[in-house]
Design an enzyme around this catalytic site. Structure first.
Site, PDB file in Angstrom:
ATOM      1  N   LYS A 151     -37.974 -24.466  42.469  1.00  0.00           N
ATOM      2  CA  LYS A 151     -37.435 -25.741  42.942  1.00  0.00           C
ATOM      3  C   LYS A 151     -38.298 -26.376  44.027  1.00  0.00           C
ATOM      4  O   LYS A 151     -38.469 -27.597  44.059  1.00  0.00           O
ATOM      5  CB  LYS A 151     -36.008 -25.530  43.452  1.00  0.00           C
ATOM      6  CG  LYS A 151     -34.991 -25.270  42.349  1.00  0.00           C
ATOM      7  CD  LYS A 151     -33.603 -25.103  42.932  1.00  0.00           C
ATOM      8  CE  LYS A 151     -32.521 -25.073  41.856  1.00  0.00           C
ATOM      9  NZ  LYS A 151     -32.676 -23.993  40.907  1.00  0.00           N
ATOM     10  N   ARG A 162     -35.527 -26.235  29.168  1.00  0.00           N
ATOM     11  CA  ARG A 162     -34.882 -25.585  28.026  1.00  0.00           C
ATOM     12  C   ARG A 162     -33.787 -26.501  27.507  1.00  0.00           C
ATOM     13  O   ARG A 162     -33.537 -27.566  28.060  1.00  0.00           O
ATOM     14  CB  ARG A 162     -34.259 -24.253  28.468  1.00  0.00           C
ATOM     15  CG  ARG A 162     -33.321 -24.417  29.662  1.00  0.00           C
ATOM     16  CD  ARG A 162     -32.537 -23.177  29.969  1.00  0.00           C
ATOM     17  NE  ARG A 162     -31.874 -23.238  31.255  1.00  0.00           N
ATOM     18  CZ  ARG A 162     -30.740 -23.893  31.519  1.00  0.00           C
ATOM     19  NH1 ARG A 162     -30.152 -24.597  30.555  1.00  0.00           N
ATOM     20  NH2 ARG A 162     -30.201 -23.873  32.714  1.00  0.00           N
ATOM     21  N   HIS A 221     -20.349 -24.789  41.996  1.00  0.00           N
ATOM     22  CA  HIS A 221     -21.634 -25.228  41.449  1.00  0.00           C
ATOM     23  C   HIS A 221     -21.809 -24.887  39.969  1.00  0.00           C
ATOM     24  O   HIS A 221     -22.904 -25.046  39.429  1.00  0.00           O
ATOM     25  CB  HIS A 221     -22.811 -24.653  42.259  1.00  0.00           C
ATOM     26  CG  HIS A 221     -22.719 -24.935  43.726  1.00  0.00           C
ATOM     27  ND1 HIS A 221     -22.800 -26.218  44.243  1.00  0.00           N
ATOM     28  CD2 HIS A 221     -22.509 -24.124  44.798  1.00  0.00           C
ATOM     29  CE1 HIS A 221     -22.669 -26.170  45.553  1.00  0.00           C
ATOM     30  NE2 HIS A 221     -22.485 -24.926  45.922  1.00  0.00           N
ATOM     31  N   GLU A 245     -31.385 -28.185  51.417  1.00  0.00           N
ATOM     32  CA  GLU A 245     -31.275 -29.620  51.182  1.00  0.00           C
ATOM     33  C   GLU A 245     -30.131 -30.199  52.002  1.00  0.00           C
ATOM     34  O   GLU A 245     -29.172 -29.495  52.312  1.00  0.00           O
ATOM     35  CB  GLU A 245     -30.982 -29.914  49.706  1.00  0.00           C
ATOM     36  CG  GLU A 245     -32.101 -29.631  48.749  1.00  0.00           C
ATOM     37  CD  GLU A 245     -31.686 -29.931  47.317  1.00  0.00           C
ATOM     38  OE1 GLU A 245     -30.481 -30.199  47.079  1.00  0.00           O
ATOM     39  OE2 GLU A 245     -32.552 -29.885  46.434  1.00  0.00           O
TER      40      GLU A 245
END
Length: 632
Positions: free
Chosen positions: A116, A297, A235, A200
């Site tokens: 990430k 994917r 999440h 973040e």
């Protein structure tokens, strides 16, 4: 075009890929672990190869065994599905090095987007907007703590190699940062072999918007519009839809253009998804949508895109991998109607959403919609793999019609003794906020009280009374059964017509079920080997017994015992004997089914004992800790 394909996966995605492969005349090959020897995907394949024991690292994650199976069966191509080895660049290279067709993006693209932090740096260079945060190499706790303070709470800690909600923790206060960091690092190490994290800014009203992209070997990249995956719990996506509610043409163009730019930056080929986070505090606006990550994917939620575009994405994957161009030009890809998908998880919403495992003695799905599943009645939900057992997909002319149709479909789900989230899905889909499109990723937490399970209705209770009389008491069956006669106290009245009422206990609570109230009941009632009944209503199975002792099960007991809901490994003990704890405070953390599950104090009190240590493997129903109430 190749003539055979091995799917390096299991469950519903293996079955899904086989379905398209069969339609295209391809020979299908499955791989399976010892735990999956009788699984549906094994039976649906033309050929199947055992590749190892139940743990994924010894079977589905063992690249050498998968390649050996391909060689032994003469497979010409390998489709990785999602999860497991699907985003493993080394595996992709090994497949092509073995002379096989890799049905996925180039290894370089997987590597570029796989971490990430590196992906965000690449997107910044490509001119794609990204969320503010910390992407640095210094992973010391001191640096990460300082960066979190600089960004400002709340923050989101994310495993750099993460996905599927694993290794992701929201932290609201500085004093909770160390515990959240440790948990994210553990999940990152356990799931991806990499404990590194990024931080973040947490958007307080975030929406999860993603764009389906597709590239081919001829340099073409197209998008197939957006999906909204904002309805999440911990999440993990719960309900997905396409298109996104409130998305106007200008914002759609901005976000799809950004997605195309991101895919081109890594010379992408095959199916991929660019995920964005949007600040929904003032509707969807192009300047408040940021790149989050790319999944290199096929996504779990790909069926909603298929429904609104009419495209079989797996067929496109096959054709692009074989060197063919993308079948449609961008201008020719339609966007018709509205589609929604609900993920059916084997979990118990009434017990903190803890995963539920075991044999599927009763498994009924709606028969008038698309259902993607890898299990069936008589099968088993294993402790070793992801708890998602099916996906329910609907397509309608409007969002309102799609939500209503999906709610009806989820209400028809009947699964036992494994518990599912079907009833919870119904309540989400029927909630006024969801119906109006007012959804963000905090929806479930915010509306928790409204989403709580309601009691069995009077109509269903009347149906139970009739079932007992007609099925269980009319001279048939074992007369020693607790159901073999009417309740003596309720069913007989001197000089009066007999009552049609029954005293029953529903999960420990006493009720009177009166057939006189019967006005129709469309649900099913099944008898179990434990002399209990299970009545289904709106996707929920209610346990009904003659005796109050019927209420049993794992989780927080009334005596304060915290029991393991399933086999697993102890990864943390945040509380110690003698600690004062409040209701809901984590005491022991268990890792099972690829996720961490905190067992929390059932009430305010003091930790009396902790019976396990970090690293211990425990079996289901093991007492892990005991909390004593303050008055004890």
């Amino acid at each position: 075009m190749f003539k055979s394909v091995l799917v390096a996966n299991r469950g519903e995605i293996a079955c899904r890929v086989f379905r398209t492969a069969r339609r295209m005349g391809l020979r299908t090959i499955a791989v399976y672990s010892e735990a999956d020897a009788k699984a549906l995907h094994v039976r649906e394949a033309d050929e199947a190869v055992l590749i190892g024991p139940a743990p994924a690292r010894e079977s589905y994650l063992d690249a050498a065994k998968v390649l050996a199976a391909a060689k032994a069966t003469g497979a010409e191509a390998i489709h990785p599905g999602y999860g497991f080895l699907s985003e493993n660049a080394d595996f992709a290279e090994a497949v092509t090095a073995a002379g096989l067709v890799w049905i996925g993006p180039p290894p370089a693209a997987i590597r570029a987007m796989g971490l990430k932090d590196a992906a965000k740096k690449l997107m910044i260079a490509a001119g794609v907007p990204v969320t503010p945060g910390y992407l640095g190499e210094d992973q010391s706790e001191a640096t990460l703590t300082a960066e979190a303070a600089r960004i400002g709470y709340p923050v989101l800690i994310k495993a750099v190699a993460g996905g599927g909600g694993k290794g992701m923790k929201r932290v609201d206060r500085a004093e909770d940062f160390a515990a959240g960091l440790a948990s994210a690092q553990r999940e990152g190490q356990s799931s991806f072999g990499d404990p590194r994290v990024l931080i973040e800014r947490y958007i307080t009203r975030p929406r999860h918007i993603e764009v389906q992209v597709f590239g081919d070997t001829h340099g073409t990249v197209v998008h197939l519009y957006e999906r909204d995956c904002s309805l999440q719990r911990r999440h993990q996506k719960v309900i997905e839809e396409a298109p996104a509610p409130g998305m106007d043409a200008a914002t759609r163009k901005a976000v799809t253009d950004a997605a195309i730019k991101a895919a081109r930056a890594v010379h992408y080929e095959g199916a991929g998804t660019i995920e964005f986070i949007a600040d929904a505090s003032d509707g969807l606006k192009a300047d408040r949508i940021w790149f989050m990550e790319m999944n290199t994917r096929l996504q779990v939620e790909h069926p909603v895109t298929e429904a609104v575009t009419g495209v079989d994405l797996v067929e496109w994957q096959f054709r692009v991998a074989a060197g063919e161009p993308i079948p449609l030009k961008q201008a020719d890809i339609p966007l018709n109607g509205w589609a929604m998908e609900a993920r059916l998880y084997a979990e118990d919403p009434a017990n903190g959403f803890l995963p539920s495992i075991g044999k599927l003695d009763h498994f009924v799905m709606p028969d008038d919609i698309r259902v993607d599943t890898g299990v069936e009645q008589g099968g088993e939900v294993s402790q070793f793999y992801d708890p998602m057992i099916a996906k329910l997909i609907v397509h309608a002319a409007s969002r309102e019609e799609a939500a209503a149709a999906l709610a009806d479909a989820c209400a028809e789900v009947e699964v036992w003794p494994v518990r599912t989230n079907a009833g919870f899905l119904v309540r989400c889909l029927e909630h006024p906020r969801f119906v109006s499109g007012d959804v963000d990723t905090g929806f479930i937490a915010t509306e928790e009280d409204d989403l709580a399970r309601p009691p069995l209705s009077d109509a269903a209770l009347a149906g139970v009374a009739r079932f007992i009389r007609v099925t269980m008491t009319d001279g048939a069956g074992d007369r020693s059964s607790p159901w073999s006669h009417f309740d003596d106290a309720v069913g007989f009245r001197l000089n009066a017509a007999p009552s049609l009422a029954q005293t029953v206990f529903i999960e420990g609570e006493r009720f009177t079920a009166d057939e006189a109230d019967f006005e129709g009941y469309s649900g099913s009632i099944v008898a179990t080997e434990a002399d209990e009944l299970v009545a289904f209503e709106d996707g929920v199975g209610f346990v009904i017994s003659r005796r109050s002792s019927a209420q049993t099960g794992s989780g927080p007991a009334s005596d304060g015992s915290l029991r393991a809901p399933m086999p697993g490994k102890i990864v943390a003990t945040p509380a110690r004997p003698g600690d004062v704890v409040t209701k809901g405070q984590p005491v022991v953390v268990l890792e099972a089914m690829k996720m961490e599950h905190a067992l929390v104090a059932p009430f305010d009190g003091v930790v009396g004992e902790i019976g396990v240590a970090v690293g211990d493997q425990v079996t289901a129903d093991t007492v892990l800790a005991v909390v004593k109430a303050n008055d004890q």
